[in-house]
Design a protein around this motif. Structure first.
Motif, PDB file in Angstrom:
ATOM      1  N   ALA A 130       0.839  -1.201   0.000  1.00 20.78           N
ATOM      2  CA  ALA A 130       0.000   0.000   0.000  1.00 20.78           C
ATOM      3  C   ALA A 130       0.874   1.251   0.000  1.00 20.78           C
ATOM      4  O   ALA A 130       0.552   2.251  -0.661  1.00 20.78           O
ATOM      5  CB  ALA A 130      -0.929  -0.007   1.201  1.00 20.78           C
ATOM      6  N   GLY A 131       1.990   1.180   0.705  1.00 22.51           N
ATOM      7  CA  GLY A 131       2.919   2.301   0.725  1.00 22.51           C
ATOM      8  C   GLY A 131       3.563   2.556  -0.626  1.00 22.51           C
ATOM      9  O   GLY A 131       4.029   3.670  -0.897  1.00 22.51           O
ATOM     10  N   GLN A 132       3.591   1.541  -1.489  1.00 23.75           N
ATOM     11  CA  GLN A 132       4.126   1.707  -2.843  1.00 23.75           C
ATOM     12  C   GLN A 132       3.092   2.275  -3.804  1.00 23.75           C
ATOM     13  O   GLN A 132       3.423   2.577  -4.950  1.00 23.75           O
ATOM     14  CB  GLN A 132       4.617   0.358  -3.372  1.00 23.75           C
ATOM     15  N   GLY A 133       1.842   2.375  -3.349  1.00 27.88           N
ATOM     16  CA  GLY A 133       0.813   2.980  -4.186  1.00 27.88           C
ATOM     17  C   GLY A 133      -0.256   2.049  -4.700  1.00 27.88           C
ATOM     18  O   GLY A 133      -1.181   2.488  -5.405  1.00 27.88           O
ATOM     19  N   PHE A 134      -0.181   0.742  -4.398  1.00 28.89           N
ATOM     20  CA  PHE A 134      -1.210  -0.179  -4.865  1.00 28.89           C
ATOM     21  C   PHE A 134      -2.545   0.106  -4.172  1.00 28.89           C
ATOM     22  O   PHE A 134      -2.588   0.460  -2.981  1.00 28.89           O
ATOM     23  CB  PHE A 134      -0.795  -1.623  -4.604  1.00 28.89           C
ATOM     24  N   ARG A 135      -3.624  -0.077  -4.930  1.00 22.97           N
ATOM     25  CA  ARG A 135      -4.975   0.124  -4.395  1.00 22.97           C
ATOM     26  C   ARG A 135      -5.844  -1.126  -4.553  1.00 22.97           C
ATOM     27  O   ARG A 135      -7.012  -1.130  -4.184  1.00 22.97           O
ATOM     28  CB  ARG A 135      -5.656   1.297  -5.093  1.00 22.97           C
ATOM     29  N   ALA A 136      -5.258  -2.186  -5.108  1.00 24.89           N
ATOM     30  CA  ALA A 136      -5.995  -3.435  -5.317  1.00 24.89           C
ATOM     31  C   ALA A 136      -5.032  -4.593  -5.059  1.00 24.89           C
ATOM     32  O   ALA A 136      -3.833  -4.499  -5.347  1.00 24.89           O
ATOM     33  CB  ALA A 136      -6.546  -3.501  -6.738  1.00 24.89           C
ATOM     34  N   TYR A 137      -5.580  -5.708  -4.537  1.00 29.18           N
ATOM     35  CA  TYR A 137      -4.734  -6.797  -4.080  1.00 29.18           C
ATOM     36  C   TYR A 137      -5.443  -8.136  -4.298  1.00 29.18           C
ATOM     37  O   TYR A 137      -6.669  -8.223  -4.206  1.00 29.18           O
ATOM     38  CB  TYR A 137      -4.427  -6.666  -2.575  1.00 29.18           C
ATOM     39  N   LYS A 138      -4.625  -9.161  -4.568  1.00 31.59           N
ATOM     40  CA  LYS A 138      -5.126 -10.528  -4.546  1.00 31.59           C
ATOM     41  C   LYS A 138      -4.189 -11.358  -3.684  1.00 31.59           C
ATOM     42  O   LYS A 138      -2.974 -11.378  -3.917  1.00 31.59           O
ATOM     43  CB  LYS A 138      -5.214 -11.132  -5.946  1.00 31.59           C
ATOM     44  N   ILE A 139      -4.766 -12.059  -2.709  1.00 33.53           N
ATOM     45  CA  ILE A 139      -3.991 -12.950  -1.865  1.00 33.53           C
ATOM     46  C   ILE A 139      -4.381 -14.378  -2.226  1.00 33.53           C
ATOM     47  O   ILE A 139      -5.556 -14.674  -2.468  1.00 33.53           O
ATOM     48  CB  ILE A 139      -4.226 -12.660  -0.368  1.00 33.53           C
ATOM     49  N   GLY A 140      -3.371 -15.281  -2.280  1.00 31.52           N
ATOM     50  CA  GLY A 140      -3.696 -16.617  -2.741  1.00 31.52           C
ATOM     51  C   GLY A 140      -2.807 -17.704  -2.182  1.00 31.52           C
ATOM     52  O   GLY A 140      -1.725 -17.457  -1.642  1.00 31.52           O
ATOM     53  N   TRP A 141      -3.294 -18.910  -2.318  1.00 27.55           N
ATOM     54  CA  TRP A 141      -2.565 -20.132  -2.002  1.00 27.55           C
ATOM     55  C   TRP A 141      -2.100 -20.125  -0.543  1.00 27.55           C
ATOM     56  O   TRP A 141      -2.912 -19.862   0.341  1.00 27.55           O
ATOM     57  CB  TRP A 141      -1.410 -20.314  -2.990  1.00 27.55           C
ATOM     58  N   GLY A 142      -0.840 -20.411  -0.266  1.00 24.95           N
ATOM     59  CA  GLY A 142      -0.367 -20.422   1.114  1.00 24.95           C
ATOM     60  C   GLY A 142      -1.155 -21.398   1.975  1.00 24.95           C
ATOM     61  O   GLY A 142      -1.539 -22.487   1.525  1.00 24.95           O
ATOM     62  N   PRO A 143      -1.441 -21.050   3.226  1.00 28.09           N
ATOM     63  CA  PRO A 143      -2.141 -21.970   4.134  1.00 28.09           C
ATOM     64  C   PRO A 143      -3.649 -22.022   3.929  1.00 28.09           C
ATOM     65  O   PRO A 143      -4.326 -22.843   4.557  1.00 28.09           O
ATOM     66  CB  PRO A 143      -1.801 -21.405   5.520  1.00 28.09           C
TER      67      PRO A 143
END
Length: 379
Positions: free
Chosen positions: A151-164
């Motif tokens: 967010a500090g880099q300027g992103f306003r959209a996110y997808k989180i995936g896989w992992g646990p």
């Protein structure tokens, strides 16, 4: 303008984790660059989401069909490749390799005509697009820390995936803690998508799990639920889309437009996600985008790949009226370092779509040499 040579170079040394059960190591090659050289000196570049060995084998099969062909006719030439390889592995590694060749031919056509590829695909509906930062899930605290950094880099959209998420005996409560931490880290207004990673080996999430999980995700205003089921679970995807309170997406492992048709006709997806570096290139992706629109879905490209793949996706999304997002794989040198100038978000968190001829990017020779072991890809 005739095709003179095809060169291939796998990327190694900085391969980021993929979240797979058989996890990637830095020297594993899962992304391969392709360069198409012409008899008048123009060179187009493409990217393939598969190993160098498989691409080299495929190119050996395809070269007799390619060499001497008109380099300014990407759709006709790549359809020729599809039509003449039915018996040799339709939809597999040959199709993956054709993807990179197709992207490179569009790059050549753009350079030769002085036009950005998106205009040649039919016209530019937009000059910039919102990228969503795509990252692997983690335990709540480190995931939140990483999202805050992005967010500090300027992103306003996110997808989180896989992992646990949904794995290893993880409970629904743990899944919810992960999603809650993500939403809290990015705030209520940012776009948040969740990718279960149902194409992982031996995925155990069934329809009941997916429906129950979709109901949990709705409470966190999740934009879409991706790969909640195994890739071939057509009937379950149809039922999930009908009953889930959040949009359902998938299709990243499917190849060629013909594989998408049953899913689109059955109404399996709200969002269809072909990967331009696997599905058959820009030619196939554009056709899938048109078909999605006709069947009440929209295309958001899968883009866990390279800077060349991202450049192709940017040109694609410029030419599709309903596609207003592009995936940005965070933390990968193959995205951030491979092209001259890199990528920059503007003040609104958007990526400009290159308007110069071709794909609109120039490979950094030093970076290519570093990640390919000094392969002569472009010279």
């Amino acid at each position: 303008m005739r095709i003179r040579e095809i060169r291939v170079a796998g990327l190694r040394g900085a391969t980021p984790p993929g979240g797979w059960s058989a996890e990637l190591q830095p020297d594993d090659v899962v992304h391969t660059l392709v360069a198409v050289h012409t008899d008048d000196g123009l060179v187009g570049v493409g990217s393939v989401f598969t190993s160098e060995a498989l691409v080299r084998g495929a190119v050996e099969v395809l070269e007799p069909l390619l060499l001497g062909e008109n380099a300014l006719e990407p759709e006709r030439v790549t359809e020729k490749l599809h039509q003449n390889t039915f018996w040799l592995g339709r939809g597999g590694s040959l199709t993956h390799a054709i993807s990179g060749i197709d992207i490179a031919l569009w790059d050549i056509l753009g350079q030769a005509t002085g036009q950005p590829v998106g205009r040649l695909l039919g016209g530019r509906y937009r000059e910039r697009v919102l990228p969503y930062a795509s990252l692997l899930m983690d335990e709540p605290a480190p995931l939140a820390e990483e999202l805050e950094r992005l967010a500090g880099q300027g992103f306003r959209a996110y997808k989180i995936g896989w992992g646990p998420f949904g794995r290893g005996g993880a409970t629904t409560a743990q899944d919810e803690r992960i999603v809650a931490a993500a939403r809290d880290a990015i705030g209520p207004d940012a776009l948040l998508a969740v990718d279960a990673g149902g194409s992982d080996a031996h995925w155990q999430g069934d329809y009941k799990w997916a429906l129950r999980t979709s109901q949990m995700l709705a409470a966190y205003d999740v934009a879409w639920f991706e790969e909640a089921l195994r890739p071939d679970a057509l009937e379950d995807f149809v039922a999930l889309r009908r009953n889930a309170p959040v949009p359902i997406s998938g299709g990243e492992v499917l190849t060629r437009r013909q594989a998408f048709t049953p899913f689109l006709r059955a109404g399996a997806f709200d969002i269809v996600q072909p990967d331009v570096t696997k599905v058959g290139g820009l030619s196939e992706s554009r056709r899938i985008g048109w078909s999605a629109q006709e069947h009440g879905a929209r295309l958001v490209p899968h883009g866990w790949n390279t800077a060349v793949g991202l450049a192709a996706d940017l040109q694609l999304v410029s030419a599709l009226p309903d596609t207003d997002l592009v995936e940005y794989k965070t933390g990968s040198p193959y995205i951030d370092e491979l092209v001259d100038g890199g990528w920059r978000l503007d003040a609104d968190g958007m990526l400009a779509i290159p308007s110069v001829p071709g794909l609109g990017v120039t490979l950094d020779p030093e970076a290519v040499a570093r990640f390919t072991g000094g392969a002569d890809l472009l010279g």
